[in-house]
Design an enzyme around this catalytic site. Sequence first.
Site, PDB file in Angstrom:
ATOM      1  N   SER A 120     -86.144  -4.910   3.417  1.00 23.60           N
ATOM      2  CA  SER A 120     -87.955  -3.893   3.722  1.00 23.60           C
ATOM      3  C   SER A 120     -89.051  -4.390   4.117  1.00 23.60           C
ATOM      4  O   SER A 120     -89.672  -3.629   4.332  1.00 23.60           O
ATOM      5  CB  SER A 120     -87.398  -3.978   2.148  1.00 23.60           C
ATOM      6  OG  SER A 120     -88.030  -5.413   1.249  1.00 23.60           O
ATOM      7  N   HIS A 141     -81.697  -0.332   5.440  1.00 18.80           N
ATOM      8  CA  HIS A 141     -83.101  -0.263   4.096  1.00 18.80           C
ATOM      9  C   HIS A 141     -82.678   0.638   3.254  1.00 18.80           C
ATOM     10  O   HIS A 141     -83.021   2.148   3.069  1.00 18.80           O
ATOM     11  CB  HIS A 141     -84.218  -0.160   4.737  1.00 18.80           C
ATOM     12  CG  HIS A 141     -84.836  -0.808   3.727  1.00 18.80           C
ATOM     13  ND1 HIS A 141     -86.345   0.354   3.628  1.00 18.80           N
ATOM     14  CD2 HIS A 141     -84.893  -1.250   2.077  1.00 18.80           C
ATOM     15  CE1 HIS A 141     -87.083  -0.445   2.400  1.00 18.80           C
ATOM     16  NE2 HIS A 141     -86.069  -0.771   1.782  1.00 18.80           N
ATOM     17  N   GLU A 153     -83.341   3.760   5.054  1.00 14.66           N
ATOM     18  CA  GLU A 153     -84.503   3.941   6.192  1.00 14.66           C
ATOM     19  C   GLU A 153     -83.277   3.112   7.191  1.00 14.66           C
ATOM     20  O   GLU A 153     -82.482   2.104   6.714  1.00 14.66           O
ATOM     21  CB  GLU A 153     -85.577   2.863   6.306  1.00 14.66           C
ATOM     22  CG  GLU A 153     -86.550   3.548   5.462  1.00 14.66           C
ATOM     23  CD  GLU A 153     -87.809   2.942   5.316  1.00 14.66           C
ATOM     24  OE1 GLU A 153     -89.174   3.086   6.013  1.00 14.66           O
ATOM     25  OE2 GLU A 153     -87.731   1.909   5.008  1.00 14.66           O
ATOM     26  N   ASN A 191     -92.302   0.669   2.971  1.00 13.27           N
ATOM     27  CA  ASN A 191     -93.693  -0.403   3.066  1.00 13.27           C
ATOM     28  C   ASN A 191     -94.523  -0.503   3.075  1.00 13.27           C
ATOM     29  O   ASN A 191     -95.556  -0.662   2.973  1.00 13.27           O
ATOM     30  CB  ASN A 191     -92.608  -2.017   2.570  1.00 13.27           C
ATOM     31  CG  ASN A 191     -91.787  -2.104   1.654  1.00 13.27           C
ATOM     32  OD1 ASN A 191     -91.923  -0.885   0.473  1.00 13.27           O
ATOM     33  ND2 ASN A 191     -90.239  -1.865   1.670  1.00 13.27           N
TER      34      ASN A 191
END
Length: 283
Positions: A120, A141, A153, A191
């Site tokens: 991540s 991801h 992702e 993130n």
Amino acid sequence: MAEIQNVAVIGAGTMGSGIAHVFARSGFSVTLCDVEQRFLDRAIDSIRKNLGREASKGKLAEADVQSALDRITTTVDIESLASMELAVEAAPERFELKAQVFAALDRILPPSAILATNTSSISITKMAALTKRPAQVIGMHFFNPVPVMALVEVVRGMATSDSTFATVYEAAVLLGKTPVEVNDAPGFVSNRVLMPLINEAAFAVMEGVATPEAVDQVFKLGMAHPMGPLTLADFIGIDVCVDILRVLQEGFGDPKYRPCPLLVRMVDAGWLGRKSGRGFYTY
């Protein structure tokens, strides 16, 4: 573009079992690998329950539950993955551990195979540089809970080839996901934007600006978020949030990503969120 039929998933935790679930549900043959059989047994139990839940909601035919389970093999022997076309690494979010798994996969898998990581936040470029196949290394991801969340992702490292990207993008579509192309940078998009939000929410609590309940209510009612940032932090795991913030801080060299001392203290206390029964809330 390569044809993917046989997929290895390394790591049978929450993310790994979810990834195995969606690949098997979509018709791929899956080999789920972990260091101990008990982790694998727990993952299969969880996948069985989640497939059953999908069937009871009418999202899956009853007959498809067993056929999806039949497509999953488990193993504690990473050497047995030698015929896989795609491996998705879902080990805990620590570079040294992922590097170890990647080195083994690079040695074992056929030269044409693609190595994907479900990291991540860790650099895909850095992971790729550990292998003899940097053009075939990519980030995939997924989001928790994997069977429910639509987003993947798909993260290109500096060396990721167009054909690797196209193959993995297409695989994500076959899983019923919505892949979004992202270039490699600390925290990617998700993130990089989410963790500073969670961090600031923790600072607001630490500084006595508001209670966790009040902070979360502001985001649910004012910003239409389905859950507040501190409920989400508990769901992700406070330890995972701190790990990602440290990756961002180191990756950008910017003190704005410094983890809130309250988050660090919570990790020290073992208050990791839902998985430990206590975080910002008690479960």
